[in-house]
Design an enzyme around this catalytic site. Structure first.
Site, PDB file in Angstrom:
ATOM      1  N   ASP A  51       8.443   7.426   1.660  1.00  0.00           N
ATOM      2  CA  ASP A  51       6.954   7.034   1.449  1.00  0.00           C
ATOM      3  C   ASP A  51       5.925   8.133   1.164  1.00  0.00           C
ATOM      4  OD1 ASP A  51       5.382   4.049   3.282  1.00  0.00           O
ATOM      5  OD2 ASP A  51       4.917   5.253   1.421  1.00  0.00           O
TER       6      ASP A  51
HETATM    7  C1  GLC Z   1       1.957   3.543   0.742  1.00  0.00           C
HETATM    8  C2  GLC Z   1       2.800   2.517   1.436  1.00  0.00           C
HETATM    9  C3  GLC Z   1       4.134   2.079   0.629  1.00  0.00           C
HETATM   10  C4  GLC Z   1       3.690   2.241  -0.758  1.00  0.00           C
HETATM   11  C5  GLC Z   1       3.115   3.872  -1.264  1.00  0.00           C
HETATM   12  C6  GLC Z   1       2.669   4.102  -2.630  1.00  0.00           C
HETATM   13  O1  GLC Z   1       1.464   4.438   2.068  1.00  0.00           O
HETATM   14  O2  GLC Z   1       3.277   2.541   2.662  1.00  0.00           O
HETATM   15  O3  GLC Z   1       4.384   0.926   0.767  1.00  0.00           O
HETATM   16  O4  GLC Z   1       4.679   2.072  -1.747  1.00  0.00           O
HETATM   17  O5  GLC Z   1       2.093   4.293  -0.187  1.00  0.00           O
HETATM   18  O6  GLC Z   1       1.656   3.552  -2.623  1.00  0.00           O
END
Ligand code: GLC
Length: 748
Positions: free
Chosen positions: A255
């Site tokens: 993430d």
């Molecule tokens: C965020 C989210 C994830 C998302 C990523 C990119 O923190 O937790 O679900 O896909 O960052 O935006």
């Protein structure tokens, strides 16, 4: 050597030609533009597709292109406008995850996945960061709207359908967040502490079913720890379980994390660090050079990255159009959103609206400011949102003008005030539709409206999103103003014998027991996507018969969930600011104790027979169904279940059949949905269940175990409405469990 363009045939050649620097670059994303805290963030980059979440790094010498990763899961999350062009880049707002799961219709979800995959490809992206599929451990999780259910089988089956749909379009899915990201509070630090049984049978089982039944190109590891170990650097989780046990052969990407222990992440099998910081490239190079990171581990990840990149449209130089068929996809979302709506109450067949009901008094700010979806990375910049006023009007039902004018004057003012008062840290309010306070409606107004309307509709809206969990007061529970509005409208309209209908426009569960008596009918519309108002009107007018079923328990009180005791108090967004970045040390509760173990959702409520407002699997129809001729019989390593459903009512409708195995927690083991049955029509549904999905964890012997014996299968209309049962004898089933993810378990 002559530069060769990467292709499916020369991956090993390219790998052997790469320098250590190039290998390290390929394992680290190309960085973010804009909000770049060191902790949790939303992706955003302008380099290739403005507003997409991130990119991988191009290595021109070897013909390795950048690929683009963009958010979902309810549609493609990119900037709707760009500098230097009048063109727009709106994406279709599909129903949120919970709404799709509430259809219990895997074919329908696959169709939505195809449309999302098509828009991903046509907007020049290669991977969409969805589906979100963490378990609904507790109603207060701020991202439950993006997730599917409190049950792992339903979550896994729906997610697998979504992945198949997306990937049928030649782009990659990235199911997330692996694993146990079931809260937003302190999400980048929290240690989720839970029993191995709960981990395996609840929190991992859905991901297991998804991997086995859809083979996603990628999986996103979560921010949190599990039993002391960050998932992003857990060899047991990412390699032993995900790859060796389940057969996953794609890429694991983080993430949007800050810099952690990059070498450990690589060795664990986390192939790609997103959004990517230069420091991480240096970390990999230094670790290889000082011997703490074997080059073989780097090559394993680089190989998987190359195998992923060669599959992408961008590597194939696909000429994307930037013009997906948004009109066709709008029709898809309108139909499918209606099928996920759940009718909780319908006294006296209030619905569908009788033909003589031509004018409605439309109460509730969200009747007019209707929620398409949630907040944060999960929001979609849609070309429009059809509110309930428009949906009803287009269906030929008028709204009383005075009340409508009052709300329409209130909304711009309330919106300005909300933004003026906005906590500067509530960055995500710009990512989606924020919740406006309910407008006060005077007694005089209500008494006047009843004279001009044939019925009343009250919309209760709830909003939530990434980065914050919900609260019990004024969120799960209704606000004082909402209670007053419901009780006053109910009394005044009931006095005139005019029906009161409540529409719940929320991504998650709300309290209902204290007010459901005020309503003649209650329809849960969820956050149904850009065509929401039309989909609600299709149900209210009877154009479509409701067939949605709850995918999570609606408790009498939030505190009835055992997990509420241990659900962290929602912190203000300020709490989230990393201490090292934002000063003011705040005492974080860095762990969540899953003391409830397996007592999640219906497994708890049904076992201890605790009263609920509405049970898992519940949903009314405009017709009735009869279940007959159930059967359960073993076929090899599967159980074959079948039952015949007949429409015994006066209107057409679809029925969701749920099958629960009556042993232990009486888990859901299968489900299926009929086609739209006309009155008198019947359909026989057949479901195949691998014995593996019936097994429980035998931790002492590190195996899945289903003891031999006679088992009863309940064919049900909800987890508390069993219609038929069938028995069959099953042989013992065992399967080794490679790792049960205890702290510091390496399993190399
Ligand atoms: C965020 C989210 C994830 C998302 C990523 C990119 O923190 O937790 O679900 O896909 O960052 O935006």
């Amino acid at each position: 050597m002559q530069a060769q363009l990467l292709n499916t045939e020369n991956i090993e050649t390219i790998l052997s030609a790469m320098t250590l620097e190039e290998k390290a670059q390929l394992l680290v994303g190309g960085g973010n533009d804009g909000f770049a805290g060191s902790g949790a963030m939303m992706g955003n980059q302008k380099k290739l597709v403005a507003g997409a979440a991130g990119i991988t790094v191009e290595i021109p010498r070897l013909g390795i292109p950048s690929v683009v990763l963009t958010d979902g899961p309810a549609g493609v999350h990119i900037d709707p406008t760009r500098e230097g062009t009048e063109e727009t880049f709106y994406a279709t707002g599909f129903p949120i995850g919970t709404a799709l799961a509430s259809t219990w219709n895997t074919e329908l979800v696959e169709q939505v996945g195809q449309a999302i995959g098509n828009e991903t490809r046509e907007y020049g992206c290669d991977i969409i960061l969805g589906p979100g599929m963490n378990l609904h451990r507790n109603p207060l999780c701020g991202r439950n709207f993006e997730y599917y259910s409190e049950d792992p089988l339903l979550s896994g089956k729906i997610a697998a359908a979504m992945v198949r749909g997306i990937q049928s379009q030649g782009v990659g899915a990235c199911p997330k967040h692996f694993a146990v990201n079931s809260q937003e509070s302190d999400r980048t630090k929290v240690d989720e502490r839970l029993s191995v049984q709960a981990l395996r049978e609840l929190y991992l089982r859905g991901f297991e079913i998804m991997v086995r039944e859809s083979q996603p190109w990628s999986v996103m590891s979560s921010y949190n720890r599990i039993n002391g170990e960050f998932t992003q650097q857990s060899y047991a989780l990412l390699t032993t379980i995900l790859r060796r046990e389940w057969g996953f052969d794609g890429v694991v990407l983080t993430d949007w994390t800050g810099v952690r222990n990059t070498a450990m992440q690589v060795s664990a099998g986390n192939d790609l660090m997103m959004p990517g910081y230069p420091r991480q490239v240096e970390d990999i190079i230094a670790a290889v050079r000082n011997g703490t990171l074997p080059i073989a581990d780097v090559d394993t990840c680089v190989r998987r990255m190359l195998q992923l990149i060669v599959r992408t449209p961008r590597c194939k130089k696909y000429p994307y159009s930037n013009h997906p068929d948004l009109a066709a996809h709008a029709a898809v979302t309108r139909q499918n959103a209606a099928e996920g709506m759940v009718l909780l109450k319908n006294d006296g067949d209030t619905l569908p609206l009788r033909p003589e009901i031509r004018t409605i008094a439309l109460f509730g700010v969200n009747s007019y400011d209707f929620f398409s979806g949630g907040l944060g990375s999960g929001c979609v910049h849609t070309p429009y949102v059809v509110d309930l006023l428009t949906g009803l009007t287009d269906a030929g039902i008028a709204a009383t003008p005075a009340l409508t004018a009052l709300y329409q004057a209130y909304i711009p003012f309330a919106t300005l005030k909300l933004r003026a008062d906005k906590d500067p840290l509530m960055w995500f309010l710009d990512q989606g539709q924020p919740k406006l306070p309910e407008m006060e409606v005077s007694e005089q107004m209500i008494n006047s409206e009843v004279q001009h309307a044939d019925a009343a509709i009250i919309t209760l809206g709830r909003q939530a999103g990434e980065g914050l969990d919900r609260t019990i007061e004024d969120d799960f529970n209704l606000t004082a103003e909402e209670h007053r509005l419901l009780s006053r409208v109910s009394e005044v309209f009931r006095r005139e014998r005019k029906p009161v209908i409540v529409v719940v426009n929320s991504g998650s569960v709300i309290e209902t027991a204290s007010w459901q008596a005020y309503a003649d009918a209650i329809l849960v519309a969820w956050q149904p996507g850009e065509e929401g108002g039309n989909s609600v009107a299709d149900i209210l007018t009877g154009k479509i018969s409701p067939s949605g079923k709850l995918t999570m328990t609606w408790p009498v009180a939030c505190s009835d969930h055992p997990s509420t005791r241990n659900f962290p108090k929602p912190m203000s967004l300020y709490d989230y600011k990393e201490r090292e970045n934002w000063g003011t040390p705040i005492e974080f509760v860095h762990y969540t104790d899953h003391a409830e173990g397996m007592d999640v959702g219906y497994r708890y409520f049904n076992t201890c027979k605790r009263p609920v407002a509405y049970p898992f699997g519940f949903g009314l129809s405009y017709t009735t169904f009869e279940y007959s001729r159930p059967s359960a019989k073993r076929q090899g390593d599967e159980v074959l279940l079948s039952v015949t459903i007949r429409n015994t009512g006066a209107r057409s409708g679809k029925e969701v059949v749920q099958v629960y195995m009556q042993s232990g927690y009486s888990p859901l083991v299968a489900f299926a949905k009929t086609r739209d049955l006309q009155p008198g029509e019947n359909e026989t549904l057949t479901m195949r269940v691998p014995l593996r999905y019936l097994a429980s964890l035998d931790e002492a012997n590190s195996q899945w175990l289903l003891p031999s014996g006679e088992y009863t299968f309940a064919f049900a209309a909800s987890s508390r409405d069993i219609r038929q049962t069938a028995k069959t004898k099953l042989p013992a089933f065992t399967e080794p469990v490679h790792a049960v993810l205890l702290p510091n378990q390496t399993n190399k």
